[in-house]
Design a protein around this motif. Structure first.
Motif, PDB file in Angstrom:
ATOM      1  N   ASP A   4       0.717  -1.194  -0.359  1.00  0.00           N
ATOM      2  CA  ASP A   4       0.060   0.013  -0.088  1.00  0.00           C
ATOM      3  C   ASP A   4       1.010   0.970   0.173  1.00  0.00           C
ATOM      4  N   HIS A   7       0.613   3.416   2.918  1.00  0.00           N
ATOM      5  CA  HIS A   7       1.577   2.708   3.889  1.00  0.00           C
ATOM      6  C   HIS A   7       2.807   1.533   3.993  1.00  0.00           C
ATOM      7  N   GLN A  10       3.183  -2.435   4.221  1.00  0.00           N
ATOM      8  CA  GLN A  10       2.254  -2.698   4.731  1.00  0.00           C
ATOM      9  C   GLN A  10       1.662  -3.799   3.132  1.00  0.00           C
ATOM     10  N   ASP A  12      -0.813  -5.701   1.281  1.00  0.00           N
ATOM     11  CA  ASP A  12      -2.826  -5.847   1.178  1.00  0.00           C
ATOM     12  C   ASP A  12      -3.865  -6.428   1.991  1.00  0.00           C
ATOM     13  N   ARG A  15      -4.087  -5.819   6.942  1.00  0.00           N
ATOM     14  CA  ARG A  15      -4.488  -4.270   7.009  1.00  0.00           C
ATOM     15  C   ARG A  15      -4.668  -3.118   8.228  1.00  0.00           C
ATOM     16  N   THR A  17      -7.440  -2.155  10.575  1.00  0.00           N
ATOM     17  CA  THR A  17      -8.624  -1.012   9.860  1.00  0.00           C
ATOM     18  C   THR A  17      -8.772  -0.175  10.589  1.00  0.00           C
ATOM     19  N   LEU A  43       4.167  -5.117  10.505  1.00  0.00           N
ATOM     20  CA  LEU A  43       2.816  -4.086  10.680  1.00  0.00           C
ATOM     21  C   LEU A  43       2.404  -4.241  12.524  1.00  0.00           C
ATOM     22  N   ASP A  46       3.637  -2.346  14.852  1.00  0.00           N
ATOM     23  CA  ASP A  46       3.053  -0.505  14.434  1.00  0.00           C
ATOM     24  C   ASP A  46       2.328  -0.405  15.946  1.00  0.00           C
TER      25      ASP A  46
END
Length: 112
Positions: A4, A7, A10, A12, A15, A17, A43, A46
């Protein structure tokens, strides 16, 4: 693996949301296998995922999850001193089986 542009790093296939101090929602789709493991692990580090007390893993659109990625999810959701409440929503039977083999069923609730 597609990244993406909004981001970087990251995939697809997974993710964030929603993420606030109380609840995080991760949405999964397509195939999540060893090719996406590094991106998944990044991810899961994060900063938005450090404090939520509840995680929802939306998996209805996930066709395949390999065991290495399932273990990465287990490590992420159990790393805090007080592990978050985990709900796995909509996992297909094969995905559910992989999560169970990784031991996620010991810390998560599965819903349709």
């Amino acid at each position: 693996m597609t990244v993406d542009p909004h981001h970087p790093g990251q995939a697809d296939s997974v993710r964030i949301t929603e993420a606030d101090g109380q609840h995080a929602v991760l949405a999964f789709s397509g195939v999540l296998d060893s090719h996406e493991l590094r991106v998944l692990e990044e991810l899961l580090l994060d900063s938005r995922l450090r404090s939520p007390q509840e995680w929802t893993l939306e998996m209805r659109d996930l066709d395949h999850l390999d065991l290495a990625c399932a273990y990465a999810l287990l490590r992420a959701v159990t790393r805090a001193p007080e592990p978050a409440a985990i709900t796995v929503h909509g996992a297909h039977p094969a995905v559910h089986r992989t999560l169970r083999h990784a031991g996620l069923d010991t810390v998560a609730t599965f819903t349709e």
